[in-house]
Design a protein around this motif. Structure first.
Motif, PDB file in Angstrom:
ATOM      1  N   MET A  20     -41.835 -39.286 -23.378  1.00  0.00           N
ATOM      2  CA  MET A  20     -41.326 -38.740 -22.213  1.00  0.00           C
ATOM      3  C   MET A  20     -39.793 -38.415 -22.498  1.00  0.00           C
ATOM      4  N   SER A  21     -39.359 -37.189 -22.605  1.00  0.00           N
ATOM      5  CA  SER A  21     -38.078 -36.747 -22.583  1.00  0.00           C
ATOM      6  C   SER A  21     -37.189 -36.980 -21.487  1.00  0.00           C
ATOM      7  N   GLY A  22     -35.890 -37.088 -21.766  1.00  0.00           N
ATOM      8  CA  GLY A  22     -35.187 -37.085 -20.483  1.00  0.00           C
ATOM      9  C   GLY A  22     -33.658 -37.554 -20.798  1.00  0.00           C
ATOM     10  N   ALA A  23     -32.766 -37.352 -20.033  1.00  0.00           N
ATOM     11  CA  ALA A  23     -31.309 -37.876 -20.375  1.00  0.00           C
ATOM     12  C   ALA A  23     -31.185 -39.423 -20.500  1.00  0.00           C
ATOM     13  N   SER A  24     -30.368 -39.877 -21.020  1.00  0.00           N
ATOM     14  CA  SER A  24     -30.100 -41.408 -21.060  1.00  0.00           C
ATOM     15  C   SER A  24     -28.934 -41.495 -20.094  1.00  0.00           C
ATOM     16  N   ASN A  25     -28.969 -42.713 -19.708  1.00  0.00           N
ATOM     17  CA  ASN A  25     -27.711 -43.086 -18.599  1.00  0.00           C
ATOM     18  C   ASN A  25     -26.460 -42.801 -19.297  1.00  0.00           C
ATOM     19  N   PHE A  26     -26.300 -42.891 -20.487  1.00  0.00           N
ATOM     20  CA  PHE A  26     -25.105 -42.652 -21.231  1.00  0.00           C
ATOM     21  C   PHE A  26     -24.894 -41.167 -21.114  1.00  0.00           C
ATOM     22  N   ASP A  27     -25.882 -40.267 -21.474  1.00  0.00           N
ATOM     23  CA  ASP A  27     -25.732 -38.998 -21.261  1.00  0.00           C
ATOM     24  C   ASP A  27     -25.416 -38.417 -20.019  1.00  0.00           C
ATOM     25  N   VAL A  28     -25.844 -38.950 -18.747  1.00  0.00           N
ATOM     26  CA  VAL A  28     -25.579 -38.782 -17.466  1.00  0.00           C
ATOM     27  C   VAL A  28     -24.057 -39.090 -17.232  1.00  0.00           C
ATOM     28  N   GLU A  29     -23.635 -40.218 -17.520  1.00  0.00           N
ATOM     29  CA  GLU A  29     -22.417 -40.586 -17.428  1.00  0.00           C
ATOM     30  C   GLU A  29     -21.534 -39.739 -17.894  1.00  0.00           C
ATOM     31  N   LEU A  30     -21.743 -39.262 -19.228  1.00  0.00           N
ATOM     32  CA  LEU A  30     -20.951 -38.596 -20.241  1.00  0.00           C
ATOM     33  C   LEU A  30     -20.714 -37.242 -19.349  1.00  0.00           C
ATOM     34  N   ALA A  31     -21.904 -36.560 -19.138  1.00  0.00           N
ATOM     35  CA  ALA A  31     -21.849 -35.244 -18.308  1.00  0.00           C
ATOM     36  C   ALA A  31     -20.910 -35.719 -16.783  1.00  0.00           C
ATOM     37  N   GLU A  32     -21.148 -36.639 -15.971  1.00  0.00           N
ATOM     38  CA  GLU A  32     -20.508 -36.774 -14.884  1.00  0.00           C
ATOM     39  C   GLU A  32     -19.003 -36.793 -15.254  1.00  0.00           C
ATOM     40  N   GLY A  33     -18.625 -37.713 -16.251  1.00  0.00           N
ATOM     41  CA  GLY A  33     -17.295 -37.753 -16.570  1.00  0.00           C
ATOM     42  C   GLY A  33     -16.512 -36.525 -16.919  1.00  0.00           C
ATOM     43  N   ARG A  34     -17.337 -35.700 -17.720  1.00  0.00           N
ATOM     44  CA  ARG A  34     -16.604 -34.435 -17.682  1.00  0.00           C
ATOM     45  C   ARG A  34     -16.694 -33.277 -16.459  1.00  0.00           C
ATOM     46  N   VAL A  35     -17.561 -33.616 -15.946  1.00  0.00           N
ATOM     47  CA  VAL A  35     -17.367 -32.798 -14.582  1.00  0.00           C
ATOM     48  C   VAL A  35     -16.107 -33.358 -13.551  1.00  0.00           C
ATOM     49  N   LEU A  36     -15.758 -34.675 -13.626  1.00  0.00           N
ATOM     50  CA  LEU A  36     -14.881 -35.117 -12.672  1.00  0.00           C
ATOM     51  C   LEU A  36     -13.519 -34.728 -13.712  1.00  0.00           C
ATOM     52  N   GLN A  37     -13.598 -34.812 -14.807  1.00  0.00           N
ATOM     53  CA  GLN A  37     -12.111 -34.559 -15.638  1.00  0.00           C
ATOM     54  C   GLN A  37     -12.053 -33.005 -15.134  1.00  0.00           C
TER      55      GLN A  37
END
Length: 77
Positions: A1-18
């Protein structure tokens, strides 16, 4: 099963917030350089000394440090 890891999601969220925060700071600067009275991250009042030193500040010093550390962490990632 492929999917984004929690780290990847947090990284993306951090970039969006920045990016959002940069946009808010840019808008504040364009409207006369006035920053926020209250921190956009924690909601606490930004001390007058910080607002005087950095009129376009959107975060208190503590939250700004955290945001910068997250940004460096993500940049290394």
């Amino acid at each position: 099963m492929s999917g984004a890891s929690n780290f990847d999601v947090e990284l993306a969220e951090g970039r969006v917030l920045q990016e959002r925060d940069r946009g808010l700071a840019r808008i504040a600067h364009q409207l006369g350089g006035e920053g926020a009275d209250d921190c956009i991250a924690c909601g606490e009042p930004i001390p007058a000394k910080r607002r005087q030193a950095m009129p376009s500040a959107q975060r208190c010093a503590g939250c700004q440090e955290k945001a910068e550390r997250r940004g460096r962490q993500y940049a290394r990632g």
